[in-house]
Design a protein around this motif. Structure first.
Motif, PDB file in Angstrom:
ATOM      1  N   VAL A  46     -15.803  35.489 -58.822  1.00 27.23           N
ATOM      2  CA  VAL A  46     -15.312  34.729 -57.676  1.00 27.23           C
ATOM      3  C   VAL A  46     -14.297  33.671 -58.106  1.00 27.23           C
ATOM      4  CG1 VAL A  46     -16.013  33.080 -55.894  1.00 27.23           C
ATOM      5  CG2 VAL A  46     -17.336  35.139 -56.265  1.00 27.23           C
ATOM      6  N   VAL A  47     -14.503  33.066 -59.275  1.00 26.11           N
ATOM      7  CA  VAL A  47     -13.659  31.956 -59.715  1.00 26.11           C
ATOM      8  C   VAL A  47     -12.923  32.348 -60.988  1.00 26.11           C
ATOM      9  CG1 VAL A  47     -13.647  29.546 -60.443  1.00 26.11           C
ATOM     10  CG2 VAL A  47     -15.259  30.301 -58.708  1.00 26.11           C
ATOM     11  N   PRO A  48     -11.603  32.151 -61.058  1.00 27.21           N
ATOM     12  CA  PRO A  48     -10.870  32.452 -62.291  1.00 27.21           C
ATOM     13  C   PRO A  48     -11.189  31.433 -63.376  1.00 27.21           C
ATOM     14  CG  PRO A  48      -9.410  31.431 -60.687  1.00 27.21           C
ATOM     15  CD  PRO A  48     -10.713  31.671 -59.982  1.00 27.21           C
ATOM     16  N   ASP A  49     -10.991  31.835 -64.615  1.00 25.32           N
ATOM     17  CA  ASP A  49     -11.228  30.946 -65.745  1.00 25.32           C
ATOM     18  C   ASP A  49      -9.985  30.100 -65.982  1.00 25.32           C
ATOM     19  OD1 ASP A  49     -11.006  30.481 -68.917  1.00 25.32           O
ATOM     20  OD2 ASP A  49     -13.097  30.494 -68.308  1.00 25.32           O
ATOM     21  N   VAL A  50     -10.153  28.781 -65.955  1.00 29.63           N
ATOM     22  CA  VAL A  50      -8.992  27.900 -66.073  1.00 29.63           C
ATOM     23  C   VAL A  50      -8.300  28.080 -67.420  1.00 29.63           C
ATOM     24  CG1 VAL A  50     -10.360  25.953 -66.937  1.00 29.63           C
ATOM     25  CG2 VAL A  50      -8.195  25.536 -65.759  1.00 29.63           C
ATOM     26  N   GLY A  51      -9.074  28.319 -68.485  1.00 32.58           N
ATOM     27  CA  GLY A  51      -8.466  28.539 -69.797  1.00 32.58           C
ATOM     28  C   GLY A  51      -7.642  29.814 -69.834  1.00 32.58           C
ATOM     29  N   GLU A  52      -8.216  30.885 -69.267  1.00 32.21           N
ATOM     30  CA  GLU A  52      -7.487  32.155 -69.238  1.00 32.21           C
ATOM     31  C   GLU A  52      -6.229  32.049 -68.379  1.00 32.21           C
ATOM     32  OE1 GLU A  52     -10.204  35.056 -67.827  1.00 32.21           O
ATOM     33  OE2 GLU A  52     -11.484  35.018 -69.617  1.00 32.21           O
ATOM     34  N   GLU A  53      -6.339  31.349 -67.252  1.00 39.25           N
ATOM     35  CA  GLU A  53      -5.168  31.201 -66.384  1.00 39.25           C
ATOM     36  C   GLU A  53      -4.104  30.339 -67.053  1.00 39.25           C
ATOM     37  OE1 GLU A  53      -4.771  32.989 -63.718  1.00 39.25           O
ATOM     38  OE2 GLU A  53      -6.752  33.821 -64.145  1.00 39.25           O
ATOM     39  N   TYR A  54      -4.541  29.293 -67.775  1.00 39.89           N
ATOM     40  CA  TYR A  54      -3.582  28.463 -68.491  1.00 39.89           C
ATOM     41  C   TYR A  54      -2.862  29.289 -69.550  1.00 39.89           C
ATOM     42  CZ  TYR A  54      -1.651  24.740 -71.390  1.00 39.89           C
ATOM     43  OH  TYR A  54      -0.809  23.953 -72.114  1.00 39.89           O
ATOM     44  N   GLU A  55      -3.628  30.120 -70.255  1.00 39.25           N
ATOM     45  CA  GLU A  55      -3.010  30.973 -71.272  1.00 39.25           C
ATOM     46  C   GLU A  55      -2.061  31.976 -70.633  1.00 39.25           C
ATOM     47  OE1 GLU A  55      -2.146  32.501 -75.038  1.00 39.25           O
ATOM     48  OE2 GLU A  55      -3.078  30.627 -74.355  1.00 39.25           O
ATOM     49  N   ARG A  56      -2.455  32.519 -69.477  1.00 34.41           N
ATOM     50  CA  ARG A  56      -1.575  33.460 -68.781  1.00 34.41           C
ATOM     51  C   ARG A  56      -0.286  32.773 -68.327  1.00 34.41           C
ATOM     52  NH1 ARG A  56      -5.029  35.161 -65.526  1.00 34.41           N
ATOM     53  NH2 ARG A  56      -5.611  37.059 -66.622  1.00 34.41           N
TER      54      ARG A  56
END
Length: 402
Positions: free
Chosen positions: A266-276
């Protein structure tokens, strides 16, 4: 039959109670299914008192039976068990109370429950409630998540902690409800409907930890399945563990194997999104840098061309040729003008030499009659006729002499 009553001719309470008892007596014995919510076995009493409840609705009815009837199933039946009873409805007139007098009690086995669930599953699937095209996509980053779970449960803790670990700013609207037992279905349905009607809720998660088949039965209830199917908000089912598969999993827009898995989906991972974002930003920088370098090379190649490096070179190279052609044109035009002037002079001289005036200046005269006609033949005039003689310096009159 309808009774004829009025304010002036009412029925006594006892009569109404008696009539109700008569109607109930005509109903006869019926098989009734429900879940035992209360069980009272008083020592030495010959009667056992039960409360039988419909798990899907907020409806209960009292049941009584003789002790020997209940003792036959006492080893497998307790509070919370699903049973089928053969009972005769009874009306207790003094208190105006309806109850069932059971003569036989049968526990509902797991196999029978699973068979009923399979039949319900086929029926709901035939209606299209499980169709893939009905499922709604989940938002990338929900503003507010609705959570339906047990109070202070491990499922609630797993969803909240994992979601906030992945995205610290996530917000929840939590509805704590019973997740098993007779009160589970109506309260879960009510919680889902409340969250679906709440503005700002982008996704609803229904979560519960693992349990037995009987414990998870509320999440296969038809009323709950239809309520989830009618939701405008996407619903995520996170019931039990990976092997568990209640009907809620099939009708939900997304199935999560566990409450923890629901938080991850349901919720994206902030670390993964930052890396993306970082990778996309680096990729954009490389693309822009490559584009600029390519354009710079093209510009340098264009500037290196002779026509761009020395734009006057071609003009300067053609200047002498233009000057030479200009001089040649001038000379040619001068020759043509000189030749035309010479020809004009000669023509003028010839015209002057051949003109009548030149002839007259050589001593000739032109004779004209009175009407201006030139005399060319002596026979054209008569004796005594007056003529005009035109000479170089003027004219005068003459007369013909015979």
């Amino acid at each position: 039959m309808a009774l004829n009553t009025s304010a002036d001719a009412p029925l006594p309470v006892g009569e109404v109670s008696r009539l109700i008892g008569g109607w109930i007596d005509r109903l006869g014995a019926v098989w009734v299914e429900g879940q035992i919510t209360q069980l009272s076995r008083r020592p030495g009493a010959g009667v056992v008192f039960l409360t039988l409840r419909d798990p899907s609705y907020d409806i209960s009815v009292s049941v009584t039976c003789y002790r020997q009837v209940f003792d036959a199933v006492s080893d497998v039946v307790s509070e919370g068990a699903r049973v089928v009873v053969l009972a005769k409805p009874e009306w207790y007139a003094p208190r105006g109370q309806l109850s069932l007098r059971a003569t036989e009690i049968k526990p509902v086995g797991v196999g029978e429950l699973l068979a009923r669930l399979e039949q319900l599953k086929k029926s709901l699937a035939a209606e299209g409630l499980f169709a893939a095209e009905r499922k709604k996509p989940l938002p990338f980053l929900p503003r507010l998540i609705g959570l339906v779970c047990g109070r202070a449960s491990a499922a609630e803790r797993d969803v909240l902690e994992n979601a906030r670990h992945r995205w610290p700013a996530v917000r929840f609207e939590v509805r704590n409800v019973p997740v098993q037992g007779v009160h589970a279905v109506p309260q879960v349905v009510q919680a889902v409907k409340e969250l679906d009607a709440l503005d700002g809720v982008d996704v609803i998660v229904v979560a519960r930890g693992g349990g037995s088949v009987e414990d998870l039965l509320p999440f296969s209830d038809e009323q709950l399945v239809r309520a989830v199917a009618a939701c405008r908000t996407p619903v995520v089912s996170a019931i039990g563990h990976e092997p568990d598969s209640p009907l809620l999993d099939l009708v939900a827009d997304l199935r999560a194997s566990t409450p923890t898995d629901a938080a991850k989906k349901v919720v994206p991972d902030v670390g993964e999104e930052y890396e993306r974002v970082r990778l996309l930003r680096d990729r954009a920088r490389r693309s822009v840098r490559s584009f600029v370098e390519r354009e710079e090379r093209g510009l340098a190649q264009a500037l290196a061309r002779p026509s761009i490096e020395d734009p006057h070179r071609m003009v300067d190279g053609r200047a002498e040729q233009v000057e030479s052609l200009l001089d040649r044109g001038r000379r040619t035009l001068g020759h043509l003008l000189d030749r035309a002037d010479s020809e004009l002079t000669h023509t003028h001289a010839r015209v002057v030499a051949l003109s009548p005036a030149a002839t007259l200046r050589r001593g000739y005269a032109v004779l004209q009659r009175a009407d201006g006609q030139v005399v060319r033949d002596p026979d054209e005039v008569t004796a005594g006729e007056a003529l005009r003689a035109r000479v170089a310096e003027g004219e005068f009159s003459v007369r013909v002499d015979a």
